[in-house]
Design a protein around this motif. Structure first.
Motif, mmCIF file in Angstrom:
data_model
loop_
_atom_site.group_PDB
_atom_site.id
_atom_site.type_symbol
_atom_site.label_atom_id
_atom_site.label_comp_id
_atom_site.label_asym_id
_atom_site.label_seq_id
_atom_site.Cartn_x
_atom_site.Cartn_y
_atom_site.Cartn_z
ATOM 1 N N THR A 107 -76.372 89.209 -10.294
ATOM 2 C CA THR A 107 -77.047 90.027 -11.311
ATOM 3 C C THR A 107 -77.962 89.089 -12.112
ATOM 4 N N GLY A 121 -68.339 95.292 -14.260
ATOM 5 C CA GLY A 121 -69.348 95.232 -13.208
ATOM 6 C C GLY A 121 -68.708 95.609 -11.881
ATOM 7 N N SER A 154 -74.242 95.869 -13.017
ATOM 8 C CA SER A 154 -73.770 94.784 -13.884
ATOM 9 C C SER A 154 -73.106 95.329 -15.149
#
Ligand code: IP8
Length: 270
Positions: free
Chosen positions: A223, A145, A160
């Motif tokens: 995220t 990520g 992500s």
């Protein structure tokens, strides 16, 4: 064709999620040891790791997942541009811990940080995956990520690892399985863990129609938390790739899941 597996080491597994930039070295060692066993068995492995406390805390503070904000809507200590650089550097630091653990177990690995090759966020992010496809046998390609550049008006955003694994698992050739290694749980639970009878809350197989709304720690996580994993997992399973979510803290479960052995955890069915 050789078998390929995509592994995601969760950020909440390899770091102490709420303690700024704290790595769990014992867990990294165990995961690297298990990964080495898969490579030795002849599997091609692509490894993706999350951010944990090397990414989410600072990204949240400086609102990086929301893209460009006015100067006075983020804390004065750093500009958003400085925060982008800082989080990228922190992620490189975490990535180095990952590479060091792999090296300790004689795994040859090469890192491809997304800010160097990817653009935009979500499952349809842009980025050429041929460098992953073309890795020589026995070389593990690692990515993670990251903060990536985005089109205007956002300018930057958070890509992500869960979006990365989705594209890698569905676009690379020969992918048999996607395995999520998780911290604190043995897979997907029917209700949030609270230390009481958590083992009996494990959902062993899940179909998309079962519906699932994971608890999202939005005060930490920029995220999608567990919900994003499940969503991308089902999208991946729809392409005929087996998707397993297992504990990364219990002896050899990640290795066994990667090798296709029966293991306690959650399997997502297409
Ligand atoms: O932990 C997030 O990646 P994830 C990346 O895989 C950053 O969702 C920099 C917060």
């Amino acid at each position: 064709m050789r078998e390929r597996v995509i592994i995601k080491w969760g950020g909440g597994l390899i770091t102490e999620k709420d303690k700024m930039k704290t790595v769990r070295t014992d867990i990294l060692d165990s995961l690297a040891n298990q990964l080495e066993a898969c490579v030795t068995q002849g599997m091609d492995v692509v490894l993706v790791h999350g951010a944990g406390s090397f990414g989410h805390l600072k990204a949240r503070k400086y609102r990086l997942a929301e893209g460009r904000q006015t100067r006075d809507s983020v804390p004065p200590n750093m500009t958003q541009d400085e925060a982008v650089e800082a989080v990228r550097n922190d992620m490189q630091e975490l990535n180095q811990y990952v590479i060091d653990a792999l090296t300790k177990y004689d795994v040859s690995a090469v890192s491809l940080p997304p800010h160097l090759w990817a653009r935009n966020t979500g499952p349809n992010f842009e980025g050429d995956l041929t460098m992953f496809e073309g890795a020589p046998r026995g070389i593990v390609v690692v990515t993670h990520g990251d903060v990536v550049d985005c089109d205007m008006p956002e300018e930057f955003g958070i890509l992500s690892g869960d979006d990365l694994v989705y594209r890698l698992a569905t676009e690379l050739s020969g992918v048999q399985r996607l395995v999520f290694a998780m911290g604190g749980v043995e897979g997907i639970l029917s209700e949030p863990p609270n230390g009481v009878n958590d083992a009996s809350k494990l959902i062993e197989t899940m179909r998309i129609k079962d519906g699932y709304e994971g608890e999202h720690m939005s005060e930490i996580d920029v995220t999608g938390g567990i919900g994003l994993k499940v969503e991308r997992g089902f999208q991946t399973a729809a392409h005929g790739v087996a998707v397993h979510l297992v504990s990364g803290e219990i002896e050899m479960r990640v290795r066994d899941a990667c090798l296709g052995h029966e293991v306690r955890g959650t399997t997502l069915l297409p």
